[in-house]
Design an enzyme around this catalytic site. Structure first.
Site, mmCIF file in Angstrom:
data_model
loop_
_atom_site.group_PDB
_atom_site.id
_atom_site.type_symbol
_atom_site.label_atom_id
_atom_site.label_comp_id
_atom_site.label_asym_id
_atom_site.label_seq_id
_atom_site.Cartn_x
_atom_site.Cartn_y
_atom_site.Cartn_z
ATOM 1 N N ASP A 106 37.952 -47.386 -4.338
ATOM 2 C CA ASP A 106 37.682 -46.054 -4.888
ATOM 3 C C ASP A 106 38.875 -45.167 -4.567
ATOM 4 O O ASP A 106 39.280 -45.057 -3.404
ATOM 5 C CB ASP A 106 36.413 -45.455 -4.275
ATOM 6 N N ASP B 143 24.809 -44.592 -13.297
ATOM 7 C CA ASP B 143 24.692 -44.072 -11.944
ATOM 8 C C ASP B 143 23.437 -43.211 -11.875
ATOM 9 O O ASP B 143 23.290 -42.278 -12.664
ATOM 10 C CB ASP B 143 25.917 -43.228 -11.586
#
Length: 247
Positions: A8, A129
């Site tokens: 990330d 998500d």
């Protein structure tokens, strides 16, 4: 099953967030390319990359870091975060990316996702998500009214390569995968599902190999960086399970 190690990106560095909060970021490596090489050397077969800044900004914000990763590893790479147009998709695929992950645009403009699947077959994944059972967008900063399965079913038959399902309420806190909602999603659609958020231990991997084989795989971040999951042991479990299936 595939175990996808995660990189990330925030400010050009490898970080992990806690519960999707950009203010709760832990830096694990200042050199994303070196991290990518390390994961390949450990035996991983894929790499999952998220441009966190891009997810919030709505456009690629860590492009240099992503390009460095692509040059550093021979592993296929899937990338999400800030990819919102067909031109963005084509540009990244032309640079060697194997798969783009479309999240916010899948909610805002599902027709674009379907068109992308037509133009770039096999190279488009959808990122779903969820927070509190509802789909979140704009880098997890906004909640929609869409349910997880409701969104996923919009893409049945479109050619989506995979759905990457993240339970934000578990992401980065090593609470274990939300098996109930993840498997409900996998049962509801024919698109392969990859679990993300909460993978905490080898026991999670064992459970996936035993009880959740319908999943394509899982993404691991903090548990790998913190040493809670030993790569050698994890990949050995997966290799043994594959051998058993083909025996």
């Amino acid at each position: 099953m595939i175990l996808f190690p995660a990189i990330d990106l925030k400010g050009g560095q490898c970080v992990r967030l806690k519960l999707g909060d950009m203010q709760q970021a832990t830096v694990y490596n200042t050199d994303p390319a070196a991290q990518a090489r390390s994961f390949e050397d450990q035996g991983f077969e894929w790499l999952h990359v998220v441009d966190l800044d891009g997810a919030f900004a709505g456009h690629s914000a860590n492009g240099d870091a992503v390009e460095a990763i692509l040059k550093a590893t021979d592993n296929p790479v899937q990338l999400g975060g800030g990819i919102r147009t067909l031109d963005h998709i084509e540009a990244w695929l032309s640079r060697g990316l194997r798969r783009v992950i479309l999240g916010t645009v899948a909610v805002r403009n599902p027709a674009l996702v379907i068109e992308a699947c037509r133009k770039f077959p096999g190279h488009v994944a959808v990122g779903i998500d969820a927070k509190g059972g509802k789909v979140a967008v704009e880098g997890w900063a906004e909640a929609s009214e869409l349910g997880i399965i409701e969104l996923a079913r919009k893409f049945e038959g479109a050619g989506v390569a995979a759905i990457i399902y993240t339970d934000i309420d578990r992401d980065g806190i090593l609470a274990g995968i939300n098996w109930t909602s993840t498997l409900e999603l996998a049962d509801a659609v024919s698109i392969p599902v990859i679990a993300s958020g909460g993978l905490a231990s080898l026991d999670d991997i064992r459970r996936m190999l035993a009880d959740a084989r319908k999943l394509e795989g899982a993404i691991s971040g903090r548990a790998l960086y913190d040493g809670r999951i030993d790569p050698t042991e994890a990949l050995a479990l997966i290799k043994a399970a594959r051998a058993k299936e083909t025996a």
